[in-house]
Design a protein around this motif. Structure first.
Motif, PDB file in Angstrom:
ATOM      1  N   LYS A   1      29.767  21.843  33.370  1.00  0.00           N
ATOM      2  CA  LYS A   1      30.242  22.561  32.194  1.00  0.00           C
ATOM      3  C   LYS A   1      29.101  22.801  31.208  1.00  0.00           C
ATOM      4  CE  LYS A   1      33.864  22.516  28.664  1.00  0.00           C
ATOM      5  NZ  LYS A   1      35.031  21.770  28.112  1.00  0.00           N
ATOM      6  N   ALA A   2      28.270  21.788  31.010  1.00  0.00           N
ATOM      7  CA  ALA A   2      27.134  21.915  30.091  1.00  0.00           C
ATOM      8  C   ALA A   2      26.156  22.969  30.584  1.00  0.00           C
ATOM      9  CB  ALA A   2      26.431  20.575  29.930  1.00  0.00           C
ATOM     10  N   GLU A   3      25.969  23.064  31.892  1.00  0.00           N
ATOM     11  CA  GLU A   3      25.062  24.068  32.450  1.00  0.00           C
ATOM     12  C   GLU A   3      25.577  25.481  32.176  1.00  0.00           C
ATOM     13  OE1 GLU A   3      22.844  25.224  36.669  1.00  0.00           O
ATOM     14  OE2 GLU A   3      24.253  23.538  36.588  1.00  0.00           O
ATOM     15  N   ARG A   4      26.889  25.677  32.331  1.00  0.00           N
ATOM     16  CA  ARG A   4      27.468  27.001  32.064  1.00  0.00           C
ATOM     17  C   ARG A   4      27.331  27.374  30.592  1.00  0.00           C
ATOM     18  NH1 ARG A   4      31.613  24.918  35.378  1.00  0.00           N
ATOM     19  NH2 ARG A   4      32.976  24.657  33.554  1.00  0.00           N
ATOM     20  N   ILE A   5      27.557  26.401  29.733  1.00  0.00           N
ATOM     21  CA  ILE A   5      27.433  26.659  28.291  1.00  0.00           C
ATOM     22  C   ILE A   5      25.983  26.973  27.933  1.00  0.00           C
ATOM     23  CG2 ILE A   5      27.602  25.603  26.001  1.00  0.00           C
ATOM     24  CD1 ILE A   5      30.037  24.039  27.065  1.00  0.00           C
ATOM     25  N   ALA A   6      25.056  26.257  28.560  1.00  0.00           N
ATOM     26  CA  ALA A   6      23.633  26.502  28.307  1.00  0.00           C
ATOM     27  C   ALA A   6      23.262  27.933  28.693  1.00  0.00           C
ATOM     28  CB  ALA A   6      22.780  25.499  29.079  1.00  0.00           C
ATOM     29  N   PHE A   7      23.781  28.416  29.816  1.00  0.00           N
ATOM     30  CA  PHE A   7      23.544  29.802  30.246  1.00  0.00           C
ATOM     31  C   PHE A   7      24.001  30.779  29.167  1.00  0.00           C
ATOM     32  CE2 PHE A   7      25.274  33.712  31.937  1.00  0.00           C
ATOM     33  CZ  PHE A   7      24.272  34.188  32.739  1.00  0.00           C
ATOM     34  N   ASP A   8      25.229  30.566  28.657  1.00  0.00           N
ATOM     35  CA  ASP A   8      25.753  31.451  27.608  1.00  0.00           C
ATOM     36  C   ASP A   8      24.902  31.383  26.350  1.00  0.00           C
ATOM     37  OD1 ASP A   8      27.847  32.308  29.187  1.00  0.00           O
ATOM     38  OD2 ASP A   8      29.285  30.853  28.402  1.00  0.00           O
ATOM     39  N   LEU A   9      24.505  30.178  25.989  1.00  0.00           N
ATOM     40  CA  LEU A   9      23.702  29.989  24.774  1.00  0.00           C
ATOM     41  C   LEU A   9      22.371  30.721  24.866  1.00  0.00           C
ATOM     42  CD1 LEU A   9      22.981  28.737  22.075  1.00  0.00           C
ATOM     43  CD2 LEU A   9      22.510  26.582  23.248  1.00  0.00           C
ATOM     44  N   LEU A  10      21.693  30.591  25.987  1.00  0.00           N
ATOM     45  CA  LEU A  10      20.411  31.278  26.163  1.00  0.00           C
ATOM     46  C   LEU A  10      20.580  32.792  26.106  1.00  0.00           C
ATOM     47  CD1 LEU A  10      18.846  29.062  28.985  1.00  0.00           C
ATOM     48  CD2 LEU A  10      18.099  29.206  26.598  1.00  0.00           C
ATOM     49  N   GLU A  11      21.691  33.271  26.644  1.00  0.00           N
ATOM     50  CA  GLU A  11      21.966  34.708  26.610  1.00  0.00           C
ATOM     51  C   GLU A  11      22.141  35.185  25.164  1.00  0.00           C
ATOM     52  OE1 GLU A  11      25.390  37.818  28.238  1.00  0.00           O
ATOM     53  OE2 GLU A  11      25.214  35.820  29.120  1.00  0.00           O
ATOM     54  N   TYR A  12      22.902  34.426  24.388  1.00  0.00           N
ATOM     55  CA  TYR A  12      23.121  34.799  22.989  1.00  0.00           C
ATOM     56  C   TYR A  12      21.822  34.740  22.178  1.00  0.00           C
ATOM     57  CZ  TYR A  12      28.226  34.863  23.430  1.00  0.00           C
ATOM     58  OH  TYR A  12      29.511  35.182  23.766  1.00  0.00           O
ATOM     59  N   LEU A  13      20.986  33.750  22.471  1.00  0.00           N
ATOM     60  CA  LEU A  13      19.705  33.658  21.764  1.00  0.00           C
ATOM     61  C   LEU A  13      18.856  34.897  22.031  1.00  0.00           C
ATOM     62  CD1 LEU A  13      18.709  29.894  22.270  1.00  0.00           C
ATOM     63  CD2 LEU A  13      19.552  30.985  20.185  1.00  0.00           C
ATOM     64  N   ASP A  14      18.879  35.384  23.260  1.00  0.00           N
ATOM     65  CA  ASP A  14      18.135  36.599  23.585  1.00  0.00           C
ATOM     66  C   ASP A  14      18.691  37.814  22.837  1.00  0.00           C
ATOM     67  OD1 ASP A  14      16.080  35.761  25.190  1.00  0.00           O
ATOM     68  OD2 ASP A  14      17.178  36.017  27.069  1.00  0.00           O
ATOM     69  N   GLN A  15      20.006  37.834  22.644  1.00  0.00           N
ATOM     70  CA  GLN A  15      20.637  38.990  22.017  1.00  0.00           C
ATOM     71  C   GLN A  15      20.394  39.052  20.508  1.00  0.00           C
ATOM     72  OE1 GLN A  15      24.775  38.946  23.147  1.00  0.00           O
ATOM     73  NE2 GLN A  15      24.291  39.030  25.315  1.00  0.00           N
ATOM     74  N   ILE A  16      19.961  37.954  19.910  1.00  0.00           N
ATOM     75  CA  ILE A  16      19.687  37.958  18.468  1.00  0.00           C
ATOM     76  C   ILE A  16      18.593  38.969  18.149  1.00  0.00           C
ATOM     77  CG2 ILE A  16      18.798  36.589  16.538  1.00  0.00           C
ATOM     78  CD1 ILE A  16      20.085  34.125  17.881  1.00  0.00           C
TER      79      ILE A  16
ATOM     80  N   SER B   1      23.780  39.128  13.810  1.00  0.00           N
ATOM     81  CA  SER B   1      24.555  38.067  13.162  1.00  0.00           C
ATOM     82  C   SER B   1      25.655  37.552  14.081  1.00  0.00           C
ATOM     83  CB  SER B   1      25.153  38.587  11.850  1.00  0.00           C
ATOM     84  OG  SER B   1      25.887  37.575  11.196  1.00  0.00           O
ATOM     85  N   GLN B   2      26.338  38.456  14.789  1.00  0.00           N
ATOM     86  CA  GLN B   2      27.393  38.041  15.723  1.00  0.00           C
ATOM     87  C   GLN B   2      26.814  37.211  16.865  1.00  0.00           C
ATOM     88  OE1 GLN B   2      29.234  41.746  16.830  1.00  0.00           O
ATOM     89  NE2 GLN B   2      29.994  42.120  14.745  1.00  0.00           N
ATOM     90  N   SER B   3      25.639  37.575  17.333  1.00  0.00           N
ATOM     91  CA  SER B   3      24.988  36.811  18.398  1.00  0.00           C
ATOM     92  C   SER B   3      24.608  35.413  17.919  1.00  0.00           C
ATOM     93  CB  SER B   3      23.741  37.554  18.895  1.00  0.00           C
ATOM     94  OG  SER B   3      24.083  38.806  19.448  1.00  0.00           O
ATOM     95  N   ILE B   4      24.144  35.320  16.670  1.00  0.00           N
ATOM     96  CA  ILE B   4      23.784  34.019  16.100  1.00  0.00           C
ATOM     97  C   ILE B   4      25.015  33.130  15.996  1.00  0.00           C
ATOM     98  CG2 ILE B   4      23.012  32.855  13.990  1.00  0.00           C
ATOM     99  CD1 ILE B   4      21.182  35.355  13.540  1.00  0.00           C
ATOM    100  N   LYS B   5      26.108  33.676  15.490  1.00  0.00           N
ATOM    101  CA  LYS B   5      27.339  32.889  15.353  1.00  0.00           C
ATOM    102  C   LYS B   5      27.845  32.423  16.710  1.00  0.00           C
ATOM    103  CE  LYS B   5      29.045  34.739  10.956  1.00  0.00           C
ATOM    104  NZ  LYS B   5      27.802  35.381  10.520  1.00  0.00           N
ATOM    105  N   ALA B   6      27.751  33.291  17.720  1.00  0.00           N
ATOM    106  CA  ALA B   6      28.169  32.914  19.071  1.00  0.00           C
ATOM    107  C   ALA B   6      27.270  31.803  19.618  1.00  0.00           C
ATOM    108  CB  ALA B   6      28.127  34.127  19.994  1.00  0.00           C
ATOM    109  N   ALA B   7      25.966  31.889  19.356  1.00  0.00           N
ATOM    110  CA  ALA B   7      25.033  30.843  19.790  1.00  0.00           C
ATOM    111  C   ALA B   7      25.352  29.516  19.115  1.00  0.00           C
ATOM    112  CB  ALA B   7      23.595  31.262  19.483  1.00  0.00           C
ATOM    113  N   GLN B   8      25.719  29.559  17.848  1.00  0.00           N
ATOM    114  CA  GLN B   8      26.078  28.336  17.126  1.00  0.00           C
ATOM    115  C   GLN B   8      27.291  27.663  17.754  1.00  0.00           C
ATOM    116  OE1 GLN B   8      26.273  30.297  13.212  1.00  0.00           O
ATOM    117  NE2 GLN B   8      24.767  28.823  12.463  1.00  0.00           N
TER     118      GLN B   8
END
Length: 215
Positions: free
Chosen positions: A138-153, A181-188
């Motif tokens: 589960k943590a690996e999947r969340i990490a994937f999403d987080l990295l994607e959102y960081l790129d989108q900032i 801003s939406q990408s940052i909030k999603a990353a948070q």
């Protein structure tokens, strides 16, 4: 595109057709000046292309996965400490995006994705420390999403044809600002979910280390 709901409640449309219409044709009548002919199509094309490339890059970034890696040599809290610092930096990043301070935002992003906090490396090492296979997956999947959102900032990856930061102005500038801003909030949200999977004592030690600037 479909996205996991940021605050629970199942899946929700992250970018709806109406949103893409806005990119392509500009705001609806009465909401402000429309996007000039042709430029909206360029924005939409670059947005979709950028998102696709980001997703592919994110998938490659997590190879090898936790199952193929050995357990990291340092204690878990060591890898969580930079993630706690990233959590603090994301709050600052949102203020910068909202105010259109793109130069400072770029500088802050480099500190999140690269040294001293190296998001990708520390996310991978952190979930690789977990013993529980279900939590690790589960943590690996969340990490994937987080990295994607960081790129989108960094919207410059998608809108480089629209002029340098700070010169777009008007409705376009607000659109870019909102997207970051939406990408940052999603990353948070994703980072909070990731840290919630970590043992409480390691999270506490990471908080102490991050606030004390121990390393």
């Amino acid at each position: 595109m479909r996205r996991e709901g940021l605050f629970g409640g199942g899946d929700e449309s992250w970018l709806k057709e109406a949103d893409l219409d806005f990119f392509a044709r500009g705001p609806a009548e009465g909401s402000g000046p429309a996007t000039p002919d042709g430029s909206g199509a360029v924005v939409t094309k670059r947005l979709l292309l950028g998102l696709g490339l980001t997703a592919a890059a994110g998938a490659l970034a997590l190879i090898p996965t936790a199952d193929l890696r050995g357990k990291p040599s340092k204690p878990l809290f060591f890898y969580l400490t930079p993630l706690v610092r990233i959590q603090q930096l994301l709050s600052k990043a949102d203020d910068l995006a909202v105010n259109g301070n793109w130069t400072d935002l770029q500088s802050l992003l480099s500190r999140i994705q690269g040294p001293p906090n190296s998001a990708r490396e520390n996310l991978i090492n952190a979930f690789s420390c977990l013993e529980d296979k279900s939590k690790k997956s589960k943590a690996e999947r969340i990490a994937f999403d987080l990295l994607e959102y960081l790129d989108q900032i960094n919207y410059n990856k998608y809108y480089d044809s629209m002029g340098s930061p700070g010169t777009r102005g008007g409705e376009k500038e607000k659109l870019f600002s909102d997207f970051s801003s939406q990408s940052i909030k999603a990353a948070q949200v994703k980072l909070k979910q990731f840290l919630a999977l970590m043992p409480a004592d390691d999270n506490e030690a990471a908080q102490v280390a991050a606030n004390g600037n121990y390393f």
